[in-house]
Design an enzyme around this catalytic site. Structure first.
Site, mmCIF file in Angstrom:
data_model
loop_
_atom_site.group_PDB
_atom_site.id
_atom_site.type_symbol
_atom_site.label_atom_id
_atom_site.label_comp_id
_atom_site.label_asym_id
_atom_site.label_seq_id
_atom_site.Cartn_x
_atom_site.Cartn_y
_atom_site.Cartn_z
ATOM 1 N N LYS A 107 31.107 34.442 37.991
ATOM 2 C CA LYS A 107 31.364 35.838 38.514
ATOM 3 C C LYS A 107 31.645 36.605 37.346
ATOM 4 O O LYS A 107 32.550 36.503 36.728
ATOM 5 C CB LYS A 107 32.146 35.916 39.641
ATOM 6 C CG LYS A 107 32.250 37.078 40.498
ATOM 7 C CD LYS A 107 33.144 37.351 41.612
ATOM 8 C CE LYS A 107 33.181 38.534 42.472
ATOM 9 N NZ LYS A 107 34.024 38.328 43.446
ATOM 10 N N SER A 116 31.923 39.840 47.919
ATOM 11 C CA SER A 116 31.470 40.717 46.530
ATOM 12 C C SER A 116 31.066 39.629 45.841
ATOM 13 O O SER A 116 30.087 40.039 44.851
ATOM 14 C CB SER A 116 32.781 41.157 46.026
ATOM 15 O OG SER A 116 33.774 40.313 45.717
ATOM 16 N N SER A 142 35.336 37.357 49.952
ATOM 17 C CA SER A 142 34.314 37.526 48.989
ATOM 18 C C SER A 142 33.676 36.345 48.497
ATOM 19 O O SER A 142 32.794 36.519 47.864
ATOM 20 C CB SER A 142 34.886 38.360 47.618
ATOM 21 O OG SER A 142 34.985 39.698 48.102
#
Lengths: 477, 485, 125
Positions: free
Chosen positions: B76, B151, B175
């Site tokens: 990420k 997210s 997330s």
């Protein structure tokens, strides 16, 4: 006077740690710009703070020295505001729960002792520096100082004059240096003072509106700034005006304070507990361990100097103002084995004169405690007189070697040979028959004249005690 | 040839030299390129990946092999990666080349894993759909018109589509678990303090936790073994031994007590999701688990509580993006304040600004007690709900999300509706507990459904064990979206 | 199978009779924000919002505040606030210098530097 000034001080001291409060970066002063600003200090995305244990110890040490409450649980909070020398956009400080609360310092002013309350002392990080000169209208930011550990020491509004404020400040300054938690260097900003000043009609209990004087960097300026501000506020009030709560800056050049309008914007710091730092907790054993590192404090040391060495309050006070000075004195006493009062006279008198003249601290004295002890020993064993000793010290200060070397080289050894002195005395008496006559007729004061003549003839090297004895004997006979 | 998804098997193949890390890395790089339309990646560094793969192959040749040596991973774009762009999905960091490695990256590098690239995400991890990225939305491999969740949507889409064997993510309010549920993969959020936050760009520091998105619980265990552990650079990292999570996977779960929070099954839960979760619970009963009802009365207020605490912390965490030391600076401004305001207004997206505003408001003078302090107290009550619940059960099971993946654009204009997506995941972050989402079926639109398993503090071994046993008995996690075989 | 369901889901939180209610919270903040409020907050946060944005934010923030206001249904008197998920105290670091200079690497990311300083518009004291 109708008006009573009320003064409280906020002092920021930089703690003498090796590394910063939340990072492993060096705190050394004077590096090239941004050379001592690591990832944590410049607040790169993703970095986190880790608390320095030594800073905690130092804060506890301070708390113990001012008889304060040591809080076994305290909380780091974020103080949020935007400023280019504040890289995170918040300062990590302590707000609701500081590490130290409710202590006090006793000051002496006008012969009386007064207790000044210390509201709290809390740990926080220093900001960087903004440099305004020479960047074609821009400001340069140096973050070397960012993250240096600070202890903010907040006093109660207990002071009633600029002089009292300075007494408190000097006492605090001596104390933190004694504790070796701050070098006290006001020029480099290691010891910084803000003053909250207000005035109120004498007899009124509630406080007047205060102004905050920022960053006053010498004792003298603190006194002048507060004096100016007291008078300014009285003028405002007597002119029918009201004092505005604001931050003011002292301008030493003009000897006045002026409003810092740019800082007047309403602040809302939005303090909240720093989620990156769990509460700071320690047990009594931690406090006890710190307690064991506490040195003898100035007041206790002064009392001991009076009782142990028979010094008067003034000399004891002068000798214990700085820890280094007190240590120096005790080293000389111990190494010389001489009368402590004699040593005190030399240290507070001649030696201090040389230090002042060269603007040196005792730690940088050109004559070490061992060297001074060596010289005083020679006074005690009558190798030199006190008068000759002054010449010896001057030579030592100027790097001519230790006392014995100077005495030897300059031939300053006292004449203690009875027959040699007798010979000079005889010569002096023979050369001054008129004065001998005067003495015989009862004029005692010519005795001093004979002593002077003998000393002159021996270039001051004759042992004064022996000269006296021999003269008395000869003149009686 | 169909792609092998299991990291355990890929690792075995590498060790047996049936495939080299360079071959494997090339295969994934090619898939990433081929499926660019998913927009799962913000940045791919081919040369760097291949260089790492070559050095992994050398290590394999010399016999110095760990379970992740030569395995390509996606990260990420919230984890700082030395020498690589690290944007956090934001314009304000669009040009930021991280000058250091996050601890998580450092650990995977040391284990010999290969970095394929950095995955797309909601800006500063604020979002539940990955539509709040400066680099554009990510598409769900199961339905390109649906969101992948967020997210960590880029990581979830990448793993589901086989663009990476596994990916890291972060979970502040769901997330990792929510996009894992939306994309039909396994997503683990460890206990707060289990994985170092150093170098993981902060959203809400007391809630953020790094974790992983993988094809299975078995793979999650392999990655967690590397990722977990004490870090002296993170004051909230917990110094506690890391067990071998793989070793616990096959422990029998007969007699394990599963708690069902009544409140997770009430109104608001989509019917199809509810049915799938019920079926999963039946499966657990078949496996010999005990099922008990539990009560979590205060969890109903987790979303309001979270939307005070997370924005409050974020408003402070994001103050450092001021255009002074790194990142975006507005091209024109009149003075310092104007520079701050223009830089931040141009650099942050709408949702980030919204949360900064909410957080600033909640902390401001006069509102602190009613909002921030009240939220901290509620947080305590919610954590207490869990503590009490775990007195009568070993794990808590329920839906990960109330619904399955929704259409792109469906909720962008309604932040509150978007926030309510995380009602089942947020309480876990507030309490700091570990949770894992595992695939448990599909709805009639063919969108995956996630089952959430919540454990006690540092009981990652147990929830992975419970997840793994379910995956041994079912094959939902083995389903591959069409076109990504 | 039969999963026993609660009497309401999260969307019905007001109906929880297990929640102790408090009817007289002394400070009940204003729920709705107007444009001026938004501008004030935006200034504190150093965000520039034009009129249009301020209006839009006022609307969405008001809706979020409405959600947040639900917290006030709970009487939290006597509850200890929980700022951290772990109860452990702060770990302390030994006082050692461990960093090596990386100024050049850091400043490669800087928008403006001169003579090793970060440059900003003039700060007025």
């Amino acid at each position: 006077m109708r008006w009573e000034p009320v003064i409280g001080l906020e002092v920021h001291i930089q703690l003498l740690t090796q590394s910063k409060i939340f990072s492993g970066e060096s705190t050394r002063y004077g590096a090239e710009p941004n050379m001592q600003a690591c990832a944590v200090d410049i607040a790169l995305p993703g970095v986190l703070p880790v608390m320095n244990k030594e800073a905690v110890r130092m804060a506890v040490k301070f708390g113990l020295a001012v008889g304060a409450q040591i809080n076994h649980r305290s909380v780091f909070a974020r103080k949020n505001y935007f400023y280019p020398d504040l890289p995170k956009g918040y300062q990590i400080s302590q707000y609701e729960l500081p590490i130290v609360s409710r202590g006090h310092i006793d000051i002496e002013y006008d012969g009386a002792i007064k207790t000044i309350g210390i509201t709290r002392a809390h740990l926080e990080e220093d900001a960087g520096k903004s440099l305004h000169e020479d960047f074609h209208g821009l400001t340069g930011i140096d973050l070397n100082r960012a993250g240096t550990p600070l202890l903010e020491i907040v006093s109660e509004p207990d002071m009633r004059s600029a002089q009292e404020a300075v007494s408190y400040l000097k006492k605090l300054h001596a104390l933190v240096r004694y504790l070796q938690i701050c070098d006290g260097n006001m020029q480099e900003g290691s010891f910084r003072c803000d003053a909250n000043v207000s005035v109120r009609p004498r007899g009124q209990t509630e406080l007047g509106t205060r102004s905050e004087l920022k960053n006053i960097n010498s004792f003298r300026f603190v006194e002048k700034a507060i004096k100016f501000e007291i008078e300014r506020q009285i003028d405002v009030l007597e002119g029918g005006g009201t004092v505005v709560q604001e931050t003011r800056l002292y301008d030493p050049g003009k000897d006045e304070t002026r409003s810092m309008r740019s800082k007047e914007e309403a602040h809302d710091y939005r303090y909240f507990p720093d989620p990156d730092l769990p509460p700071l907790e320690f047990d009594e054993s931690f406090v006890k361990a710190v307690k064991q590192t506490l040195p003898e404090l100035p007041d206790a040391k002064r009392d001991r100097f009076m009782s142990q060495y028979g010094l008067n309050a003034y000399d004891a006070g002068v000798l214990t103002t700085a820890r280094e000075m007190a240590d120096y004195y005790e080293e000389v006493v111990s190494a010389s084995g001489a009368d402590p009062k004699l040593v005190a006279n030399w240290v507070t008198g001649e030696l201090s004169g040389y230090l002042n003249k060269d603007n040196r601290e005792i730690a940088d004295s050109a004559v070490s405690s061992t060297a001074l002890a060596g010289m005083i020993k020679r006074i005690a064993d009558s190798t030199i007189s006190g008068k000759i000793a002054k010449e010896v010290l001057d030579a030592m200060w100027n790097g001519e070697g230790d006392a014995d070397a100077v005495i030897e080289k300059r031939g300053l050894k006292q004449i203690t040979d009875m027959s040699a002195i007798e010979k000079v005395v005889d010569e002096v008496l023979a050369a001054n028959p008129v004065q001998v006559e005067q003495h015989a007729s009862g004029e005692q004061k010519v005795f001093g004249y004979f002593v002077g003549q003998v000393m002159k003839a021996t270039s001051g090297k004759a042992n004064p005690k022996q000269v006296n004895e021999i003269l008395e004997k000869k003149l009686r006979s | 040839m169909s792609l092998e998804r299991s990291i355990v098997k890929l690792s075995a193949a590498l060790r047996a030299k049936e495939v080299s890390s360079v071959e494997l890395t090339r295969r994934y790089l090619e898939r990433i390129e081929r499926h660019g339309e998913l927009n799962a990646f913000i940045n791919v560094d081919r040369e760097r990946a291949l260089a790492q793969a070559r050095s992994a192959d050398e290590r394999i040749a010399s016999g110095k092999v760990g379970p992740l040596t030569g395995i390509p991973l996606a990260h990420k774009d919230i984890f700082c990666t030395d020498g690589m762009l690290t944007t956090c999905g934001s314009k304000i960091l669009a040009n930021f080349v991280a000058p250091y490695d996050a601890t998580v990256i450092e650990r995977f590098n040391a284990a010999g894993a290969v970095i394929l690239g950095k995955t797309n995400m909601d800006e500063f991890a604020m979002g539940s759909s990955t539509e709040n990225s400066y680099f554009g939305p990510v598409r769900n491999p199961w339905d390109r018109d649906a969101v992948p969740g967020g997210s960590s949507g880029g990581s979830a889409a990448a793993v589901a589509a086989g663009l990476a064997p596994a990916a890291t993510g972060t979970d502040t309010g769901g997330s990792i678990r929510q996009p894992a549920a939306f994309c039909g993969i396994t997503g683990l959020k460890p206990s707060y303090g289990r994985v170092s936050r150093y170098g993981m760009i902060a959203f809400a520091s007391s809630l953020d936790q790094g974790g992983i998105l993988t094809p299975s619980a078995e793979d999650a265990a392999v990655l967690l073994n590397v990722m977990a552990g004490f870090d002296p650079r993170d004051s909230t990292s917990v110094d506690r031994p890391v067990p071998d999570y793989s070793a616990q996977l096959d422990h029998g779960i007969k007699g394990v007590t599963i708690g069902l929070p009544r409140e997770f099954f009430g109104e608001g839960l989509g019917a199809e999701v509810g049915l799938a979760v019920e079926a999963a619970i039946d499966e657990y009963k078949n496996l010999g688990c005990e099922v008990v009802d539990i009560n979590m009365p205060n969890c109903s207020l987790a979303v309001p509580c979270y939307y005070v605490l997370a924005p409050a912390e974020a408003s402070s965490n994001l103050a450092r993006y001021d255009g002074v030391r790194y990142g975006y600076r507005a091209p024109e401004y009149t003075d310092l304040t104007d520079m701050y305001k223009k830089t931040r207004s141009q650099g942050f997206g709408t949702e980030v600004k919204r949360r900064i505003l909410i957080g600033t408001y909640a902390l401001s003078a006069g509102y602190y007690d009613a909002y921030y302090l009240q939220a901290l107290k509620l947080r305590r009550l919610i954590a207490e709900d869990f503590r009490r619940a775990f007195e009568s059960c070993d794990v808590i099971v329920g839906p990960t999300t109330p619904t399955t993946a929704f259409a792109l654009g469906a909720k962008v204009d309604d932040p509150v509706a978007m926030y309510l997506n995380d009602i089942y995941t947020i309480p876990v972050n507030l309490a700091g507990l570990p949770g894992v989402s595992v695939p448990a079926g599909f709805d009639s639109a063919g969108h995956p459904i996630g089952l959430q398993i919540i454990g006690q503090y540092f009981d990652e071994g147990r929830i992975l064990n419970v997840a793994h046993c379910y995956q041994q008995a079912t094959d939902w996690h083995k389903r591959i979206p069409n076109g990504f075989e | 199978m039969n999963v026993s369901t609660g009497k309401g889901g999260f969307n019905q939180i007001h109906e929880y009779d297990s929640l102790p209610h408090s009817s007289n919270r002394s400070t009940k903040p204003e729920m709705a924000l107007n444009r001026a409020d938004v501008e004030k907050i935006a200034h504190l946060a150093r965000l520039q919002v034009d009129e249009q944005e301020a209006k839009a934010f006022a609307a969405s923030l008001s809706r979020i505040l409405e959600l947040i206001e639900q917290m006030n249904a709970v009487d939290t008197t006597g509850v200890t606030p929980m700022a951290h998920p772990q109860e452990a105290g702060l770990r302390l670091r030994e006082d050692r210098v461990t960093e090596v200079n990386a100024r050049e690497k850091f400043q490669r990311n800087a928008p403006a530097t001169e003579r090793d300083l970060y440059l900003v518009p003039k700060v007025i004291e």
